[in-house]
Design a protein around this motif. Sequence first.
Motif, PDB file in Angstrom:
ATOM      1  N   LYS A 101       4.251  -8.680   6.928  1.00 47.06           N
ATOM      2  CA  LYS A 101       3.176  -8.457   7.637  1.00 47.06           C
ATOM      3  C   LYS A 101       2.455  -7.012   7.767  1.00 47.06           C
ATOM      4  N   GLY A 102       3.517  -6.068   7.622  1.00 49.89           N
ATOM      5  CA  GLY A 102       3.231  -4.714   8.023  1.00 49.89           C
ATOM      6  C   GLY A 102       2.968  -4.579   9.657  1.00 49.89           C
ATOM      7  N   GLU A 103       2.984  -3.118   9.809  1.00 48.23           N
ATOM      8  CA  GLU A 103       3.118  -2.964  11.203  1.00 48.23           C
ATOM      9  C   GLU A 103       1.720  -1.985  11.483  1.00 48.23           C
ATOM     10  N   ASP A 104       0.506  -2.230  11.483  1.00 48.50           N
ATOM     11  CA  ASP A 104      -0.603  -1.352  11.615  1.00 48.50           C
ATOM     12  C   ASP A 104      -0.533  -0.101  12.353  1.00 48.50           C
TER      13      ASP A 104
ATOM     14  N   GLY B 115       1.755   2.335  11.243  1.00 54.76           N
ATOM     15  CA  GLY B 115       1.524   2.980   9.898  1.00 54.76           C
ATOM     16  C   GLY B 115       2.458   2.418   8.583  1.00 54.76           C
ATOM     17  N   TRP B 116       2.944   1.304   9.058  1.00 56.22           N
ATOM     18  CA  TRP B 116       4.041   0.720   7.995  1.00 56.22           C
ATOM     19  C   TRP B 116       3.249  -0.465   7.264  1.00 56.22           C
ATOM     20  N   ALA B 117       3.285   0.089   5.891  1.00 54.86           N
ATOM     21  CA  ALA B 117       2.361  -1.134   4.846  1.00 54.86           C
ATOM     22  C   ALA B 117       3.346  -2.267   4.563  1.00 54.86           C
ATOM     23  N   GLU B 118       2.736  -3.324   4.249  1.00 56.41           N
ATOM     24  CA  GLU B 118       3.396  -4.711   4.013  1.00 56.41           C
ATOM     25  C   GLU B 118       3.878  -4.399   2.441  1.00 56.41           C
ATOM     26  N   LEU B 119       4.706  -5.057   1.906  1.00 59.46           N
ATOM     27  CA  LEU B 119       5.402  -4.960   0.740  1.00 59.46           C
ATOM     28  C   LEU B 119       5.384  -6.206  -0.081  1.00 59.46           C
TER      29      LEU B 119
ATOM     30  N   SER C 184       3.199  -8.486  -0.822  1.00 62.54           N
ATOM     31  CA  SER C 184       2.211  -8.764  -2.009  1.00 62.54           C
ATOM     32  C   SER C 184       2.653  -8.193  -3.124  1.00 62.54           C
ATOM     33  N   THR C 185       3.482  -7.135  -3.406  1.00 62.58           N
ATOM     34  CA  THR C 185       3.818  -6.465  -4.497  1.00 62.58           C
ATOM     35  C   THR C 185       5.211  -6.926  -4.820  1.00 62.58           C
TER      36      THR C 185
ATOM     37  N   TRP D 288       8.202   3.716   4.511  1.00 58.89           N
ATOM     38  CA  TRP D 288       7.768   3.730   5.866  1.00 58.89           C
ATOM     39  C   TRP D 288       8.281   4.896   6.852  1.00 58.89           C
TER      40      TRP D 288
END
Lengths: 191, 191
Positions: free
Chosen positions: A139-142, A145-149, A151-152, B146
Amino acid sequence: MASTDYKADTERGKEVVPPAAPPTVNCFAADITLRVLLFVASVAAVVSIVTANQTKIIPVLGEREAKFNHLKAFIYFVVALSIAGLYSIITTLASISVLSKPALSTKLLLYFAFWDVLVLGLVASATGTAGGVAYVGWKGEDHAGWAELCSTYDKFCHHVAGSLAVSLFASVVLVLLSWLSIYTLHSRIPK
Amino acid sequence: MASTDYKADTERGKEVVPPAAPPTVNCFAADITLRVLLFVASVAAVVSIVTANQTKIIPVLGEREAKFNHLKAFIYFVVALSIAGLYSIITTLASISVLSKPALSTKLLLYFAFWDVLVLGLVASATGTAGGVAYVGWKGEDHAGWAELCSTYDKFCHHVAGSLAVSLFASVVLVLLSWLSIYTLHSRIPK
């Protein structure tokens, strides 16, 4: 039922054999089944996460690989589940050996209950650690600032999710194993 | 010692009272102490992480706040430790009530052992979840992209670290509580 007879017999002063044999066999049959399940679950969890490699070509960055050992949480998870797998082999053998020697069983139940609790703590914490980090990857953590991975690295994430589901099942099996040992110990106390 | 006397007496055919009373008191005194420790640890862990707010002015981005409820892992941690704290209150009261009624104690030991194992699983998994995410915040994970956060939010990270240390202690207390119940059940089985 058996323990009531035992109590009545000891009160009458008869010399009796403690009623260990019949419940021992039943309990250890369920015990062995659960330990085999624990082994299968531990191996499946480790294999699923270790084979989760996925390589993708990312624009600008070039070829990038996702592997379990890129994240410390997953390394801890693999170590903990490997220990649980090894533990399940040792205790399955111990449980089988007791089937033919019921006299040893009460002492063994005590050791089993002690160690099952400890291994439960290990597996539950490892599932939590990997689960917490996997959730960030999903889900990421907005705020952080940690992006989700995911979908890649979709294949990688599917493997990790499968591994986590199986290790959650292993935790449930360990709770049941502890309860079984505790309940069997309790059932041997004269009422 | 007491159980050996009991066995000798039953073999001689004497009518004896099962040696429940003295070990009950000892066991439940240790039990109550551990449960109070669990309560203190759970409350300390929750208070430390809930009061970890820290606001910083970041160049370009402006004022930014770090709060425990910005990360799902920490929300799960607070819920789990709150349940453990509540559980410790209920079981401390149950343990105290048994001091005056030793007859109830064997049944209660069984329930305690069952629930202690379950709460251990909960607290261990929550410590793992929060610990895994806190580690990412402390060291960062280069492969996942991250960034670490603790050089910016130092006070927040100190609070989280303190909270995790105390919840690890709570997990150890829960292992000891399970072992105590299991050992006491085992000691009541006639040899």
